[in-house]
Design an enzyme around this catalytic site. Sequence first.
Site, PDB file in Angstrom:
ATOM      1  CD  GLN A  11      36.904  34.108  27.986  1.00 57.85           C
ATOM      2  OE1 GLN A  11      37.066  33.999  26.778  1.00 57.85           O
ATOM      3  NE2 GLN A  11      36.816  35.282  28.590  1.00 57.85           N
ATOM      4  CG  LEU A  45      38.532  32.371  45.110  1.00 55.70           C
ATOM      5  CD1 LEU A  45      39.268  33.224  44.094  1.00 55.70           C
ATOM      6  CD2 LEU A  45      39.533  31.829  46.123  1.00 55.70           C
ATOM      7  CB  ALA A  68      38.603  37.176  38.827  1.00 54.71           C
ATOM      8  CE1 TYR A  69      30.225  39.372  41.293  1.00 51.50           C
ATOM      9  CE2 TYR A  69      31.068  40.943  39.685  1.00 51.50           C
ATOM     10  CZ  TYR A  69      30.012  40.387  40.388  1.00 51.50           C
ATOM     11  OH  TYR A  69      28.737  40.857  40.160  1.00 51.50           O
ATOM     12  CB  THR A 109      41.817  43.728  34.811  1.00 54.50           C
ATOM     13  OG1 THR A 109      41.167  44.430  33.761  1.00 54.50           O
ATOM     14  CG2 THR A 109      41.496  44.444  36.107  1.00 54.50           C
ATOM     15  CE1 TYR A 133      36.970  42.115  36.966  1.00 48.29           C
ATOM     16  CE2 TYR A 133      37.704  43.824  35.449  1.00 48.29           C
ATOM     17  CZ  TYR A 133      37.785  42.531  35.924  1.00 48.29           C
ATOM     18  OH  TYR A 133      38.680  41.646  35.352  1.00 48.29           O
ATOM     19  CE  LYS A 137      41.226  41.069  38.522  1.00 47.97           C
ATOM     20  NZ  LYS A 137      41.300  39.593  38.738  1.00 47.97           N
ATOM     21  CD1 TRP A 159      39.715  45.034  26.641  1.00 49.75           C
ATOM     22  CD2 TRP A 159      39.595  45.130  24.412  1.00 49.75           C
ATOM     23  NE1 TRP A 159      39.473  46.338  26.282  1.00 49.75           N
ATOM     24  CE2 TRP A 159      39.403  46.423  24.925  1.00 49.75           C
ATOM     25  CE3 TRP A 159      39.581  44.951  23.037  1.00 49.75           C
ATOM     26  CZ2 TRP A 159      39.169  47.532  24.090  1.00 49.75           C
ATOM     27  CZ3 TRP A 159      39.360  46.049  22.216  1.00 49.75           C
ATOM     28  CH2 TRP A 159      39.152  47.315  22.737  1.00 49.75           C
TER      29      TRP A 159
HETATM   30  N1  LIG Z   1      37.648  38.450  30.642  1.00 53.97           N
HETATM   31  C1  LIG Z   1      38.344  39.552  30.404  1.00 53.97           C
HETATM   32  O1  LIG Z   1      38.095  40.278  29.441  1.00 53.97           O
HETATM   33  C2  LIG Z   1      39.494  39.934  31.312  1.00 53.97           C
HETATM   34  C3  LIG Z   1      40.250  41.058  30.990  1.00 53.97           C
HETATM   35  C4  LIG Z   1      41.338  41.384  31.803  1.00 53.97           C
HETATM   36  C5  LIG Z   1      41.646  40.614  32.904  1.00 53.97           C
HETATM   37  N2  LIG Z   1      40.871  39.548  33.212  1.00 53.97           N
HETATM   38  C6  LIG Z   1      41.237  38.752  34.381  1.00 53.97           C
HETATM   39  O2  LIG Z   1      41.742  37.519  33.911  1.00 53.97           O
HETATM   40  C7  LIG Z   1      41.397  36.470  34.814  1.00 53.97           C
HETATM   41  C8  LIG Z   1      40.735  35.336  34.051  1.00 53.97           C
HETATM   42  O3  LIG Z   1      39.609  35.854  33.370  1.00 53.97           O
HETATM   43  P1  LIG Z   1      38.623  34.929  32.526  1.00 53.97           P
HETATM   44  O4  LIG Z   1      38.231  35.679  31.317  1.00 53.97           O
HETATM   45  O5  LIG Z   1      39.159  33.559  32.435  1.00 53.97           O
HETATM   46  O6  LIG Z   1      37.375  34.945  33.520  1.00 53.97           O
HETATM   47  P2  LIG Z   1      36.088  34.021  33.533  1.00 53.97           P
HETATM   48  O7  LIG Z   1      35.976  33.254  32.276  1.00 53.97           O
HETATM   49  O8  LIG Z   1      34.956  34.866  33.980  1.00 53.97           O
HETATM   50  O9  LIG Z   1      36.457  32.987  34.690  1.00 53.97           O
HETATM   51  C9  LIG Z   1      36.512  33.382  36.023  1.00 53.97           C
HETATM   52  C10 LIG Z   1      36.367  32.141  36.862  1.00 53.97           C
HETATM   53  O10 LIG Z   1      36.323  32.555  38.230  1.00 53.97           O
HETATM   54  C11 LIG Z   1      35.436  31.703  38.873  1.00 53.97           C
HETATM   55  N3  LIG Z   1      34.845  32.289  40.067  1.00 53.97           N
HETATM   56  C12 LIG Z   1      33.979  33.319  40.164  1.00 53.97           C
HETATM   57  N4  LIG Z   1      33.589  33.466  41.433  1.00 53.97           N
HETATM   58  C13 LIG Z   1      34.242  32.518  42.144  1.00 53.97           C
HETATM   59  C14 LIG Z   1      34.240  32.157  43.513  1.00 53.97           C
HETATM   60  N5  LIG Z   1      33.476  32.768  44.410  1.00 53.97           N
HETATM   61  N6  LIG Z   1      35.044  31.129  43.906  1.00 53.97           N
HETATM   62  C15 LIG Z   1      35.804  30.466  43.016  1.00 53.97           C
HETATM   63  N7  LIG Z   1      35.821  30.734  41.692  1.00 53.97           N
HETATM   64  C16 LIG Z   1      35.037  31.766  41.283  1.00 53.97           C
HETATM   65  C17 LIG Z   1      34.326  31.441  37.877  1.00 53.97           C
HETATM   66  O11 LIG Z   1      33.684  30.250  38.262  1.00 53.97           O
HETATM   67  P3  LIG Z   1      32.315  29.761  37.590  1.00 53.97           P
HETATM   68  O12 LIG Z   1      32.713  29.188  36.263  1.00 53.97           O
HETATM   69  O13 LIG Z   1      31.832  28.740  38.559  1.00 53.97           O
HETATM   70  O14 LIG Z   1      31.444  30.969  37.490  1.00 53.97           O
HETATM   71  C18 LIG Z   1      35.090  31.350  36.584  1.00 53.97           C
HETATM   72  O15 LIG Z   1      35.417  30.022  36.280  1.00 53.97           O
HETATM   73  C19 LIG Z   1      40.572  37.119  35.902  1.00 53.97           C
HETATM   74  O16 LIG Z   1      41.406  37.452  36.964  1.00 53.97           O
HETATM   75  C20 LIG Z   1      40.075  38.394  35.281  1.00 53.97           C
HETATM   76  O17 LIG Z   1      39.829  39.407  36.239  1.00 53.97           O
HETATM   77  C21 LIG Z   1      39.818  39.178  32.436  1.00 53.97           C
END
Ligand SMILES: NC(=O)c1ccc[n+]([C@@H]2O[C@H](COP(=O)([O-])OP(=O)(O)OC[C@H]3O[C@@H](n4cnc5c(N)ncnc54)[C@H](OP(=O)(O)O)[C@@H]3O)[C@@H](O)[C@H]2O)c1
Length: 299
Positions: A11, A45, A68-69, A109, A133, A137, A159
Amino acid sequence: MKILVTGKNGQLGKSIQKTVNTDNKIDNNHSPNDFIFVGRGDLDLSSESSISQYFKNNKFDIIINCAAYTQVDRAEQEAELANQINHLAIKQLASIASNQQAKLLHISTDYVFDGESDTPYIETDRPNPINVYGKTKLAGEQALQSVMPMNALIIRASWIYSEYNNNFISTMLKLGKKQDEVSVVNDQMGSPTYAGDLADAILEIIKHKKFRDVGQTTQIYHYSGEEEISWHRFAKEIFKIEKIECEVNSIATKQYPTPAKRPRNTFMNKDKIVKVFNIKISNWEFSLNTCMTILKQKQ
Ligand SMILES: NC(=O)c1ccc[n+]([C@@H]2O[C@H](COP(=O)([O-])OP(=O)(O)OC[C@H]3O[C@@H](n4cnc5c(N)ncnc54)[C@H](OP(=O)(O)O)[C@@H]3O)[C@@H](O)[C@H]2O)c1
Protein backbone atom coordinates in the site's frame (compact mmCIF):
# COMPACT_ATOMS: atom_id res chain seq x y z
CA MET A 1 20.74 11.25 -6.01
CA LYS A 2 19.62 7.59 -5.88
CA ILE A 3 16.67 6.73 -3.68
CA LEU A 4 15.60 3.12 -3.11
CA VAL A 5 12.02 2.34 -2.08
CA THR A 6 11.32 -1.25 -0.99
CA GLY A 7 7.88 -2.88 -0.87
CA LYS A 8 6.79 -1.48 -4.25
CA ASN A 9 3.67 -3.67 -4.37
CA GLY A 10 2.46 -2.77 -0.90
CA GLN A 11 0.00 0.00 0.00
CA LEU A 12 2.65 2.50 1.01
CA GLY A 13 5.08 1.55 -1.76
CA LYS A 14 2.37 2.07 -4.39
CA SER A 15 1.34 5.37 -2.80
CA ILE A 16 4.91 6.69 -2.88
CA GLN A 17 5.21 5.65 -6.55
CA LYS A 18 2.01 7.52 -7.34
CA THR A 19 3.14 10.68 -5.56
CA VAL A 20 6.58 10.56 -7.18
CA ASN A 21 5.12 10.02 -10.66
CA THR A 22 2.53 12.78 -10.37
CA ASP A 23 5.13 15.30 -9.21
CA ASN A 24 7.21 15.81 -12.35
CA LYS A 25 9.87 17.63 -10.45
CA ILE A 26 9.85 16.87 -6.77
CA ASP A 27 12.18 19.73 -5.91
CA ASN A 28 15.57 21.09 -6.92
CA ASN A 29 17.28 18.09 -5.37
CA HIS A 30 15.06 15.21 -6.53
CA SER A 31 13.38 14.10 -9.71
CA PRO A 32 11.20 11.01 -10.31
CA ASN A 33 14.16 9.42 -12.09
CA ASP A 34 16.07 9.35 -8.81
CA PHE A 35 13.69 6.75 -7.39
CA ILE A 36 14.11 2.99 -7.78
CA PHE A 37 11.20 0.86 -6.60
CA VAL A 38 11.82 -2.78 -5.76
CA GLY A 39 9.64 -5.70 -4.72
CA ARG A 40 10.30 -9.09 -3.22
CA GLY A 41 11.49 -10.43 -6.59
CA ASP A 42 14.37 -7.93 -6.70
CA LEU A 43 15.22 -7.79 -3.01
CA ASP A 44 13.89 -10.56 -0.76
CA LEU A 45 14.08 -9.48 2.88
CA SER A 46 13.56 -13.06 4.04
CA SER A 47 16.96 -13.98 2.61
CA GLU A 48 20.20 -12.61 4.00
CA SER A 49 22.05 -13.56 0.81
CA SER A 50 19.44 -11.87 -1.43
CA ILE A 51 19.95 -8.66 0.56
CA SER A 52 23.74 -8.71 0.42
CA GLN A 53 23.72 -9.72 -3.25
CA TYR A 54 21.36 -6.86 -4.18
CA PHE A 55 23.43 -4.19 -2.46
CA LYS A 56 26.72 -5.54 -3.83
CA ASN A 57 25.70 -4.10 -7.19
CA ASN A 58 23.57 -1.13 -6.08
CA LYS A 59 24.49 1.91 -4.05
CA PHE A 60 22.03 4.51 -2.75
CA ASP A 61 21.90 7.89 -1.06
CA ILE A 62 18.56 7.21 0.64
CA ILE A 63 16.80 3.91 1.41
CA ILE A 64 13.07 4.07 2.24
CA ASN A 65 11.96 0.73 3.65
CA CYS A 66 8.23 0.13 3.15
CA ALA A 67 8.53 -3.67 2.95
CA ALA A 68 7.50 -5.69 5.97
CA TYR A 69 5.83 -8.87 7.11
CA THR A 70 2.40 -7.32 7.83
CA GLN A 71 0.11 -10.34 8.39
CA VAL A 72 -0.61 -9.69 12.06
CA ASP A 73 -2.54 -12.92 12.71
CA ARG A 74 -0.41 -15.21 10.56
CA ALA A 75 2.73 -13.93 12.32
CA GLU A 76 1.67 -15.88 15.41
CA GLN A 77 2.36 -19.08 13.39
CA GLU A 78 5.27 -17.69 11.35
CA ALA A 79 7.24 -15.95 14.06
CA GLU A 80 10.61 -16.90 12.59
CA LEU A 81 9.80 -15.55 9.13
CA ALA A 82 8.25 -12.37 10.59
CA ASN A 83 11.36 -11.89 12.72
CA GLN A 84 13.67 -12.35 9.73
CA ILE A 85 11.79 -9.74 7.63
CA ASN A 86 10.87 -7.22 10.34
CA HIS A 87 13.95 -7.48 12.51
CA LEU A 88 17.03 -9.26 11.11
CA ALA A 89 16.62 -7.80 7.62
CA ILE A 90 16.36 -4.30 9.13
CA LYS A 91 19.56 -4.88 11.08
CA GLN A 92 21.26 -5.93 7.82
CA LEU A 93 19.75 -2.98 5.90
CA ALA A 94 21.01 -0.60 8.59
CA SER A 95 24.50 -2.04 8.38
CA ILE A 96 24.48 -1.74 4.57
CA ALA A 97 23.08 1.81 4.70
CA SER A 98 25.78 2.73 7.17
CA ASN A 99 28.55 1.27 4.95
CA GLN A 100 27.13 3.02 1.88
CA GLN A 101 26.73 6.27 3.87
CA ALA A 102 23.07 6.21 2.86
CA LYS A 103 20.23 7.66 4.91
CA LEU A 104 17.67 5.06 6.02
CA LEU A 105 13.99 5.88 6.52
CA HIS A 106 12.11 2.92 8.01
CA ILE A 107 8.41 2.42 8.77
CA SER A 108 7.27 0.91 12.04
CA THR A 109 3.96 0.55 13.81
CA ASP A 110 1.76 1.62 16.70
CA TYR A 111 1.59 -2.11 17.56
CA VAL A 112 4.90 -1.72 19.43
CA PHE A 113 2.65 -0.44 22.26
CA ASP A 114 0.36 -2.52 24.46
CA GLY A 115 -2.51 -0.04 24.08
CA GLU A 116 -3.08 0.34 27.83
CA SER A 117 -2.18 4.02 28.06
CA ASP A 118 -4.96 6.52 28.70
CA THR A 119 -3.05 9.32 27.02
CA PRO A 120 -1.81 9.50 23.41
CA TYR A 121 1.51 7.72 22.98
CA ILE A 122 4.59 9.88 22.55
CA GLU A 123 7.79 8.59 20.95
CA THR A 124 9.59 8.08 24.26
CA ASP A 125 6.82 6.02 25.86
CA ARG A 126 7.86 2.49 26.76
CA PRO A 127 6.94 -0.01 24.05
CA ASN A 128 5.44 -3.31 25.17
CA PRO A 129 4.14 -5.25 22.17
CA ILE A 130 1.49 -7.89 22.83
CA ASN A 131 1.72 -9.89 19.60
CA VAL A 132 4.45 -11.43 17.44
CA TYR A 133 4.12 -8.81 14.70
CA GLY A 134 4.58 -5.97 17.23
CA LYS A 135 7.52 -7.76 18.87
CA THR A 136 9.32 -8.24 15.55
CA LYS A 137 8.70 -4.62 14.50
CA LEU A 138 10.05 -3.37 17.85
CA ALA A 139 13.11 -5.62 17.50
CA GLY A 140 13.62 -4.06 14.03
CA GLU A 141 13.44 -0.53 15.46
CA GLN A 142 15.92 -1.38 18.21
CA ALA A 143 18.37 -3.12 15.86
CA LEU A 144 18.24 -0.16 13.49
CA GLN A 145 18.91 2.33 16.31
CA SER A 146 21.78 0.27 17.62
CA VAL A 147 23.48 -0.27 14.22
CA MET A 148 22.70 3.24 12.97
CA PRO A 149 22.62 5.66 15.91
CA MET A 150 22.88 8.43 13.33
CA ASN A 151 21.49 9.12 9.85
CA ALA A 152 18.29 7.06 10.10
CA LEU A 153 14.69 7.86 10.89
CA ILE A 154 11.77 5.68 11.96
CA ILE A 155 8.13 6.61 11.40
CA ARG A 156 5.54 4.70 13.43
CA ALA A 157 2.22 4.67 11.56
CA SER A 158 -1.09 3.06 12.43
CA TRP A 159 -4.07 1.41 10.66
CA ILE A 160 -2.81 2.09 7.11
CA TYR A 161 -5.43 2.09 4.36
CA SER A 162 -5.35 3.11 0.70
CA GLU A 163 -6.97 2.64 -2.67
CA TYR A 164 -4.62 -0.32 -3.24
CA ASN A 165 -4.66 -4.01 -2.32
CA ASN A 166 -6.82 -5.57 0.39
CA ASN A 167 -7.40 -3.53 3.50
CA PHE A 168 -10.17 -2.59 5.93
CA ILE A 169 -11.99 -0.44 3.34
CA SER A 170 -12.02 -3.09 0.62
CA THR A 171 -13.16 -5.72 3.14
CA MET A 172 -16.00 -3.51 4.44
CA LEU A 173 -17.13 -2.58 0.91
CA LYS A 174 -17.21 -6.25 -0.09
CA LEU A 175 -19.21 -7.25 3.01
CA GLY A 176 -21.49 -4.20 2.95
CA LYS A 177 -22.54 -4.84 -0.63
CA LYS A 178 -23.64 -8.43 0.03
CA GLN A 179 -24.84 -8.36 3.65
CA ASP A 180 -27.51 -6.40 5.54
CA GLU A 181 -25.36 -6.18 8.65
CA VAL A 182 -21.76 -6.54 9.78
CA SER A 183 -20.25 -6.66 13.25
CA VAL A 184 -17.22 -4.51 13.98
CA VAL A 185 -15.29 -4.01 17.22
CA ASN A 186 -15.87 -0.77 19.09
CA ASP A 187 -13.29 -1.19 21.85
CA GLN A 188 -10.11 -0.98 19.80
CA MET A 189 -9.17 2.65 19.34
CA GLY A 190 -6.55 4.24 17.15
CA SER A 191 -6.21 6.48 14.19
CA PRO A 192 -6.38 5.47 10.52
CA THR A 193 -3.50 6.58 8.29
CA TYR A 194 -4.17 7.20 4.61
CA ALA A 195 -1.11 5.82 2.76
CA GLY A 196 -1.29 8.77 0.34
CA ASP A 197 -0.86 11.20 3.26
CA LEU A 198 2.03 9.16 4.67
CA ALA A 199 3.66 9.09 1.21
CA ASP A 200 3.43 12.91 1.06
CA ALA A 201 4.91 13.17 4.55
CA ILE A 202 7.83 10.88 3.63
CA LEU A 203 8.62 12.94 0.53
CA GLU A 204 8.52 16.12 2.61
CA ILE A 205 10.89 14.59 5.16
CA ILE A 206 13.50 13.42 2.65
CA LYS A 207 13.67 16.95 1.23
CA HIS A 208 14.20 18.44 4.67
CA LYS A 209 17.60 19.68 5.83
CA LYS A 210 17.08 18.00 9.20
CA PHE A 211 16.93 14.63 7.40
CA ARG A 212 19.53 15.37 4.74
CA ASP A 213 22.29 16.70 6.97
CA VAL A 214 24.92 14.08 7.79
CA GLY A 215 25.36 13.24 11.46
CA GLN A 216 21.76 13.70 12.62
CA THR A 217 20.84 11.42 15.53
CA THR A 218 18.45 8.62 14.58
CA GLN A 219 14.96 9.51 15.80
CA ILE A 220 11.49 7.98 16.00
CA TYR A 221 8.42 9.97 14.88
CA HIS A 222 4.72 9.19 15.15
CA TYR A 223 2.41 9.76 12.19
CA SER A 224 -1.28 9.00 11.55
CA GLY A 225 -4.51 10.77 10.77
CA GLU A 226 -5.96 13.13 13.34
CA GLU A 227 -8.54 12.05 15.94
CA GLU A 228 -9.01 8.87 17.87
CA ILE A 229 -11.71 6.52 16.55
CA SER A 230 -12.79 2.87 16.77
CA TRP A 231 -12.93 0.36 13.91
CA HIS A 232 -16.72 0.49 14.35
CA ARG A 233 -16.79 4.25 13.72
CA PHE A 234 -14.46 3.79 10.74
CA ALA A 235 -16.75 1.15 9.19
CA LYS A 236 -19.83 3.34 9.69
CA GLU A 237 -18.16 6.24 7.89
CA ILE A 238 -17.13 4.01 4.96
CA PHE A 239 -20.75 2.92 4.46
CA LYS A 240 -22.01 6.49 4.87
CA ILE A 241 -19.68 7.82 2.16
CA GLU A 242 -20.54 4.94 -0.18
CA LYS A 243 -24.27 5.20 0.70
CA ILE A 244 -24.39 1.51 1.57
CA GLU A 245 -27.41 0.47 3.63
CA CYS A 246 -25.70 -2.00 5.91
CA GLU A 247 -26.12 -2.01 9.68
CA VAL A 248 -22.83 -1.87 11.59
CA ASN A 249 -23.29 -3.78 14.85
CA SER A 250 -20.99 -2.72 17.60
CA ILE A 251 -19.20 -5.63 19.27
CA ALA A 252 -16.45 -6.09 21.84
CA THR A 253 -13.05 -7.56 20.95
CA LYS A 254 -13.81 -10.64 23.05
CA GLN A 255 -16.74 -11.40 20.70
CA TYR A 256 -14.33 -11.44 17.74
CA PRO A 257 -11.37 -13.58 18.79
CA THR A 258 -8.31 -13.48 16.53
CA PRO A 259 -5.03 -15.46 16.67
CA ALA A 260 -3.07 -12.29 17.52
CA LYS A 261 -4.08 -10.04 20.42
CA ARG A 262 -4.71 -6.41 19.40
CA PRO A 263 -3.81 -3.40 21.59
CA ARG A 264 -6.84 -1.57 23.06
CA ASN A 265 -5.86 2.02 22.25
CA THR A 266 -2.76 3.02 20.29
CA PHE A 267 -3.66 6.62 19.51
CA MET A 268 -0.36 8.45 18.98
CA ASN A 269 0.69 12.03 19.62
CA LYS A 270 2.10 13.59 16.41
CA ASP A 271 3.48 16.87 17.81
CA LYS A 272 7.12 15.91 17.19
CA ILE A 273 6.82 15.27 13.43
CA VAL A 274 4.73 18.45 13.06
CA LYS A 275 7.27 20.53 14.93
CA VAL A 276 10.47 19.15 13.41
CA PHE A 277 9.38 18.63 9.79
CA ASN A 278 6.36 20.90 9.57
CA ILE A 279 4.21 17.95 8.48
CA LYS A 280 0.47 18.51 8.21
CA ILE A 281 -1.71 15.98 10.01
CA SER A 282 -4.83 15.21 7.99
CA ASN A 283 -8.34 14.98 9.29
CA TRP A 284 -9.25 11.27 9.06
CA GLU A 285 -12.70 11.89 7.52
CA PHE A 286 -11.23 14.14 4.82
CA SER A 287 -8.57 11.57 3.91
CA LEU A 288 -11.08 8.72 3.90
CA ASN A 289 -13.24 10.71 1.48
CA THR A 290 -10.20 11.35 -0.73
CA CYS A 291 -9.31 7.66 -0.80
CA MET A 292 -12.87 6.56 -1.54
CA THR A 293 -13.25 9.10 -4.34
CA ILE A 294 -10.12 7.65 -5.96
CA LEU A 295 -11.46 4.12 -5.45
CA LYS A 296 -14.69 5.09 -7.22
CA GLN A 297 -12.77 6.59 -10.15
CA LYS A 298 -10.87 3.29 -10.52
CA GLN A 299 -14.10 1.25 -10.83
N1 LIG B 1 -0.98 -1.91 7.15
C1 LIG B 1 -1.10 -1.34 8.34
O1 LIG B 1 -2.19 -1.22 8.90
C2 LIG B 1 0.13 -0.81 9.05
C3 LIG B 1 -0.03 -0.15 10.26
C4 LIG B 1 1.10 0.38 10.89
C5 LIG B 1 2.35 0.25 10.32
N2 LIG B 1 2.48 -0.43 9.15
C6 LIG B 1 3.82 -0.54 8.57
O2 LIG B 1 3.85 0.29 7.43
C7 LIG B 1 4.69 -0.29 6.43
C8 LIG B 1 3.94 -0.36 5.11
O3 LIG B 1 2.75 -1.10 5.31
P1 LIG B 1 1.75 -1.45 4.12
O4 LIG B 1 0.38 -1.34 4.65
O5 LIG B 1 2.16 -0.75 2.89
O6 LIG B 1 2.08 -3.00 3.98
P2 LIG B 1 1.70 -4.01 2.82
O7 LIG B 1 0.69 -3.42 1.92
O8 LIG B 1 1.45 -5.32 3.45
O9 LIG B 1 3.08 -4.08 2.01
C9 LIG B 1 4.20 -4.70 2.54
C10 LIG B 1 5.11 -5.05 1.39
O10 LIG B 1 6.21 -5.78 1.92
C11 LIG B 1 6.55 -6.73 0.98
N3 LIG B 1 7.24 -7.88 1.55
C12 LIG B 1 6.75 -8.83 2.38
N4 LIG B 1 7.67 -9.78 2.57
C13 LIG B 1 8.76 -9.40 1.86
C14 LIG B 1 10.03 -9.99 1.65
N5 LIG B 1 10.38 -11.16 2.18
N6 LIG B 1 10.92 -9.32 0.85
C15 LIG B 1 10.59 -8.16 0.27
N7 LIG B 1 9.38 -7.57 0.40
C16 LIG B 1 8.49 -8.21 1.20
C17 LIG B 1 5.24 -7.21 0.39
O11 LIG B 1 5.52 -7.78 -0.86
P3 LIG B 1 4.42 -8.61 -1.69
O12 LIG B 1 3.53 -7.57 -2.30
O13 LIG B 1 5.25 -9.34 -2.68
O14 LIG B 1 3.73 -9.49 -0.71
C18 LIG B 1 4.45 -5.93 0.33
O15 LIG B 1 4.57 -5.32 -0.93
C19 LIG B 1 5.17 -1.60 7.00
O16 LIG B 1 6.41 -1.41 7.61
C20 LIG B 1 4.17 -1.93 8.08
O17 LIG B 1 4.72 -2.72 9.11
C21 LIG B 1 1.41 -0.94 8.49
